[in-house]
Design a protein around this motif. Sequence first.
Motif, short mmCIF file in Angstrom:
data_model
loop_
_atom_site.label_atom_id
_atom_site.label_comp_id
_atom_site.label_asym_id
_atom_site.label_seq_id
_atom_site.Cartn_x
_atom_site.Cartn_y
_atom_site.Cartn_z
N VAL A 11 0.82 -1.37 -0.16
CA VAL A 11 0.24 0.00 -0.22
C VAL A 11 1.22 1.46 0.24
CG1 VAL A 11 -1.69 -0.81 1.54
CG2 VAL A 11 -0.26 0.35 2.45
N GLN A 12 0.05 2.54 0.05
CA GLN A 12 1.16 3.44 0.01
C GLN A 12 0.88 4.19 0.93
OE1 GLN A 12 0.05 6.59 -3.32
NE2 GLN A 12 1.60 4.93 -4.58
N ALA A 13 2.40 5.38 1.29
CA ALA A 13 1.76 5.85 3.00
C ALA A 13 0.94 6.67 2.46
CB ALA A 13 2.75 6.54 2.53
N GLY A 14 -0.07 7.19 3.68
CA GLY A 14 -1.42 7.99 3.31
C GLY A 14 -2.99 6.95 3.54
N THR A 87 5.22 4.49 6.35
CA THR A 87 5.96 3.43 5.81
C THR A 87 7.03 2.97 7.41
OG1 THR A 87 8.20 4.93 5.92
CG2 THR A 87 7.62 5.01 4.00
N GLU A 88 7.28 3.78 7.71
CA GLU A 88 7.16 3.07 9.16
C GLU A 88 6.41 1.38 9.80
OE1 GLU A 88 9.10 6.74 9.15
OE2 GLU A 88 7.63 6.18 8.96
N ASP A 89 5.23 1.12 9.64
CA ASP A 89 4.40 0.54 9.59
C ASP A 89 4.75 -0.74 8.69
OD1 ASP A 89 1.48 3.19 9.02
OD2 ASP A 89 2.68 2.47 11.01
N THR A 90 5.58 -0.16 7.79
CA THR A 90 6.16 -1.58 7.14
C THR A 90 6.54 -2.85 8.13
OG1 THR A 90 6.85 -0.59 5.71
CG2 THR A 90 7.31 -2.96 5.81
N VAL A 120 4.33 -0.48 3.03
CA VAL A 120 3.95 0.62 2.57
C VAL A 120 5.21 1.59 2.35
CG1 VAL A 120 3.21 2.77 3.92
CG2 VAL A 120 3.12 0.38 5.19
N SER A 121 4.98 1.63 0.48
CA SER A 121 5.78 2.44 -0.59
C SER A 121 5.34 4.07 0.23
CB SER A 121 5.83 2.12 -1.45
OG SER A 121 4.60 2.19 -1.89
N SER A 122 6.22 4.74 -0.66
CA SER A 122 6.40 6.54 0.13
C SER A 122 5.67 6.47 -1.59
CB SER A 122 8.00 6.64 0.28
OG SER A 122 9.18 6.51 -0.07
#
Length: 122
Positions: A11-14, A87-90, A120-122
């Motif tokens: 998923v993407q950040a946000g 991204t820190e949730d990866t 999580v991608s930025s």
Amino acid sequence: VQLQACGGGLVQAGESLTLSCTASGRASNGVHVAWFRQAPGKEREFVAAITWTSMTIRYADSVKGRFTISRRDTDNMVDLEIHTLETEDTAVYYCAADRERLPLVASAATYWGRGTLVTVSS
């Protein structure tokens, strides 16, 4: 008690994501359930937990306000909603359970499911 986690993905950040943990087996509807996560190169850490009655819910300070844990008793499932992903949730997210106590640390959980990977991608 067998636990199975699902719902991970890229998923993407946000964005938001919901992970689900299904409990099965004898007396599986009477267990306290928690989510833990393990990021690459880090220790497994507590995320959130809920008692079998849903009367007590606990969150790690790092996720308060963005994560919501809830039970779907009719389906014997526990969901973890994650909002505004960072991204820190990866991490690999694991659900865990115990009959006697709310698992706020990994050593307190008797039952573990296989994890589901959230990237999580930025």
